[in-house]
Design a protein around this motif. Sequence first.
Motif, PDB file in Angstrom:
ATOM      1  N   GLY A 132      90.204  13.406  26.409  1.00  0.00           N
ATOM      2  CA  GLY A 132      88.877  13.261  26.982  1.00  0.00           C
ATOM      3  C   GLY A 132      88.110  14.573  26.932  1.00  0.00           C
ATOM      4  N   VAL A 133      86.864  14.521  27.340  1.00  0.00           N
ATOM      5  CA  VAL A 133      86.013  15.702  27.348  1.00  0.00           C
ATOM      6  C   VAL A 133      85.962  16.263  28.755  1.00  0.00           C
ATOM      7  CG1 VAL A 133      83.699  16.607  26.928  1.00  0.00           C
ATOM      8  CG2 VAL A 133      84.618  14.801  25.459  1.00  0.00           C
ATOM      9  N   VAL A 134      86.314  17.539  28.902  1.00  0.00           N
ATOM     10  CA  VAL A 134      86.286  18.205  30.207  1.00  0.00           C
ATOM     11  C   VAL A 134      84.897  18.781  30.432  1.00  0.00           C
ATOM     12  CG1 VAL A 134      87.303  19.999  31.657  1.00  0.00           C
ATOM     13  CG2 VAL A 134      88.724  18.775  29.986  1.00  0.00           C
ATOM     14  N   VAL A 135      84.297  18.447  31.572  1.00  0.00           N
ATOM     15  CA  VAL A 135      82.963  18.952  31.904  1.00  0.00           C
ATOM     16  C   VAL A 135      83.042  19.744  33.197  1.00  0.00           C
ATOM     17  CG1 VAL A 135      81.873  16.984  30.758  1.00  0.00           C
ATOM     18  CG2 VAL A 135      82.305  16.898  33.225  1.00  0.00           C
ATOM     19  N   PRO A 136      82.051  20.587  33.466  1.00  0.00           N
ATOM     20  CA  PRO A 136      82.031  21.315  34.741  1.00  0.00           C
ATOM     21  C   PRO A 136      81.972  20.353  35.927  1.00  0.00           C
ATOM     22  CG  PRO A 136      80.466  22.276  33.185  1.00  0.00           C
ATOM     23  CD  PRO A 136      80.943  20.986  32.584  1.00  0.00           C
ATOM     24  N   SER A 137      82.218  20.860  37.097  1.00  0.00           N
ATOM     25  CA  SER A 137      82.223  20.043  38.306  1.00  0.00           C
ATOM     26  C   SER A 137      80.876  19.346  38.502  1.00  0.00           C
ATOM     27  CB  SER A 137      82.524  20.916  39.529  1.00  0.00           C
ATOM     28  OG  SER A 137      82.357  20.173  40.722  1.00  0.00           O
ATOM     29  N   LEU A 138      80.943  18.084  38.914  1.00  0.00           N
ATOM     30  CA  LEU A 138      79.735  17.303  39.176  1.00  0.00           C
ATOM     31  C   LEU A 138      79.374  17.294  40.654  1.00  0.00           C
ATOM     32  CD1 LEU A 138      80.504  14.218  36.881  1.00  0.00           C
ATOM     33  CD2 LEU A 138      78.867  16.048  36.435  1.00  0.00           C
ATOM     34  N   GLU A 139      80.091  18.074  41.439  1.00  0.00           N
ATOM     35  CA  GLU A 139      79.834  18.116  42.875  1.00  0.00           C
ATOM     36  C   GLU A 139      78.540  18.875  43.174  1.00  0.00           C
ATOM     37  OE1 GLU A 139      81.600  16.514  45.163  1.00  0.00           O
ATOM     38  OE2 GLU A 139      82.817  15.718  43.517  1.00  0.00           O
ATOM     39  N   GLY A 140      77.807  18.388  44.162  1.00  0.00           N
ATOM     40  CA  GLY A 140      76.591  19.074  44.603  1.00  0.00           C
ATOM     41  C   GLY A 140      75.569  19.237  43.491  1.00  0.00           C
ATOM     42  N   PHE A 141      75.023  20.471  43.422  1.00  0.00           N
ATOM     43  CA  PHE A 141      74.019  20.756  42.387  1.00  0.00           C
ATOM     44  C   PHE A 141      74.646  20.874  40.998  1.00  0.00           C
ATOM     45  CE2 PHE A 141      71.771  22.259  46.208  1.00  0.00           C
ATOM     46  CZ  PHE A 141      70.563  21.598  46.032  1.00  0.00           C
ATOM     47  N   GLY A 142      75.987  20.863  40.939  1.00  0.00           N
ATOM     48  CA  GLY A 142      76.654  20.910  39.649  1.00  0.00           C
ATOM     49  C   GLY A 142      76.291  19.713  38.788  1.00  0.00           C
ATOM     50  N   PHE A 143      75.958  18.598  39.432  1.00  0.00           N
ATOM     51  CA  PHE A 143      75.544  17.391  38.710  1.00  0.00           C
ATOM     52  C   PHE A 143      74.312  17.677  37.853  1.00  0.00           C
ATOM     53  CE2 PHE A 143      72.753  13.526  38.962  1.00  0.00           C
ATOM     54  CZ  PHE A 143      73.447  12.767  38.035  1.00  0.00           C
ATOM     55  N   PHE A 144      73.343  18.413  38.428  1.00  0.00           N
ATOM     56  CA  PHE A 144      72.118  18.729  37.702  1.00  0.00           C
ATOM     57  C   PHE A 144      72.369  19.767  36.615  1.00  0.00           C
ATOM     58  CE2 PHE A 144      70.856  17.320  41.959  1.00  0.00           C
ATOM     59  CZ  PHE A 144      70.027  16.260  41.622  1.00  0.00           C
ATOM     60  N   GLY A 145      73.308  20.675  36.883  1.00  0.00           N
ATOM     61  CA  GLY A 145      73.665  21.665  35.865  1.00  0.00           C
ATOM     62  C   GLY A 145      74.295  21.009  34.651  1.00  0.00           C
ATOM     63  N   VAL A 146      75.179  20.032  34.902  1.00  0.00           N
ATOM     64  CA  VAL A 146      75.840  19.315  33.816  1.00  0.00           C
ATOM     65  C   VAL A 146      74.829  18.460  33.055  1.00  0.00           C
ATOM     66  CG1 VAL A 146      77.585  17.591  33.238  1.00  0.00           C
ATOM     67  CG2 VAL A 146      78.080  19.332  34.966  1.00  0.00           C
ATOM     68  N   LEU A 147      73.904  17.824  33.781  1.00  0.00           N
ATOM     69  CA  LEU A 147      72.857  17.055  33.116  1.00  0.00           C
ATOM     70  C   LEU A 147      72.048  17.943  32.173  1.00  0.00           C
ATOM     71  CD1 LEU A 147      71.320  14.660  35.818  1.00  0.00           C
ATOM     72  CD2 LEU A 147      72.603  14.020  33.776  1.00  0.00           C
ATOM     73  N   PHE A 148      71.779  19.159  32.602  1.00  0.00           N
ATOM     74  CA  PHE A 148      70.965  20.071  31.791  1.00  0.00           C
ATOM     75  C   PHE A 148      71.672  20.452  30.496  1.00  0.00           C
ATOM     76  CE2 PHE A 148      69.591  24.426  30.675  1.00  0.00           C
ATOM     77  CZ  PHE A 148      68.256  24.158  30.390  1.00  0.00           C
ATOM     78  N   VAL A 149      72.949  20.831  30.579  1.00  0.00           N
ATOM     79  CA  VAL A 149      73.651  21.320  29.382  1.00  0.00           C
ATOM     80  C   VAL A 149      74.171  20.205  28.496  1.00  0.00           C
ATOM     81  CG1 VAL A 149      74.323  23.491  30.500  1.00  0.00           C
ATOM     82  CG2 VAL A 149      75.879  21.535  30.594  1.00  0.00           C
ATOM     83  N   ILE A 150      74.265  18.967  29.025  1.00  0.00           N
ATOM     84  CA  ILE A 150      74.804  17.873  28.232  1.00  0.00           C
ATOM     85  C   ILE A 150      73.765  16.801  27.911  1.00  0.00           C
ATOM     86  CG2 ILE A 150      76.491  15.977  28.220  1.00  0.00           C
ATOM     87  CD1 ILE A 150      78.409  17.712  29.741  1.00  0.00           C
ATOM     88  N   ALA A 151      72.850  16.541  28.854  1.00  0.00           N
ATOM     89  CA  ALA A 151      71.891  15.450  28.655  1.00  0.00           C
ATOM     90  C   ALA A 151      70.480  15.911  28.322  1.00  0.00           C
ATOM     91  CB  ALA A 151      71.844  14.566  29.912  1.00  0.00           C
ATOM     92  N   VAL A 152      70.177  17.186  28.476  1.00  0.00           N
ATOM     93  CA  VAL A 152      68.831  17.693  28.171  1.00  0.00           C
ATOM     94  C   VAL A 152      68.825  18.520  26.892  1.00  0.00           C
ATOM     95  CG1 VAL A 152      66.920  19.142  28.950  1.00  0.00           C
ATOM     96  CG2 VAL A 152      68.083  17.644  30.582  1.00  0.00           C
TER      97      VAL A 152
END
Length: 308
Positions: A132-152
Amino acid sequence: MKTIFPEKKTSLLKQLSQVKASGFAYSLSAIFSILSAFLLIIVLGALDLLQEGYSEQDWYLYVAFLLPQLCFLILTSLYLNSEKTTVKELTRIPKPRYFLVAIVLQIGLLSLGELNAWFLELLKVVGYESDGVVVPSLEGFGFFGVLFVIAVLPPIFEEIFFRGILLKGVKGFGELTAILICGALFALYHKNPAQTVYQFICGAAFALVAIRSGSILPTMLSHFINNALIITMAKFGWTFDGVYLPFLIVSGLCLVSSVVYLVFFDKSKQESSAPPTDKRQLKDFFLFASVGIAVCGLTWLLVLLEGM
């Protein structure tokens, strides 16, 4: 009278034809990706940051996701500097219906999860198990950080490169050829055996939308929806359990209807078609893309062997 000043040199990309430049850009993208990964390891080693488990730390994962996008940014800047094309040309506003088609198509592409599952079962026959693909933590504001680097960022830079620069160089070979090339090179670049089938079909479908709409904006939207939905489902634990069969039917209908519309009923087909390119130049494209294909292909194979 000869001038005493040396002639102004032009970049290598500028000296190449559009077909060769697109192939060369793909090779550069693969080389940049490998070199940036090696450089990262060297820098981390010099800073004594290569501690046990470093590759699963959030800071490292963010850097790992950002590096490929930085490579695409540099490569795109080099290509644009060669005056082959412009961002404005690639991102012109298409007819509104193409955004609707892109959304319906992306809903349809979700049905391919089952097809990808079958491919994973096939890989298991030879002993491959995906981590699988390991991503940074999605907890708290980490969700928005992950969205930025992966979905934006990827929908922006990958679409500019694959459905912009790369497609511009090959679409003169014919629609079907261009679509297959874009799909194959998109999947190969990601070097992920477990996602190969899904990424190939997504890459091919996005290329079809880009050709018909004459813009990468609809494919950016599709790409964003795809990545954002995956991250959001992982964050909130959403699944299709209990409604899987209805979802699969609706999704499949969306996929078929959007493709049928684009292939058979889109009246803008001639508007967005490229002037034909001599088919003999196709070998030039693959010649200049050969280094990138070899690098990505070898890395794909190594990942496969590592998972066995």
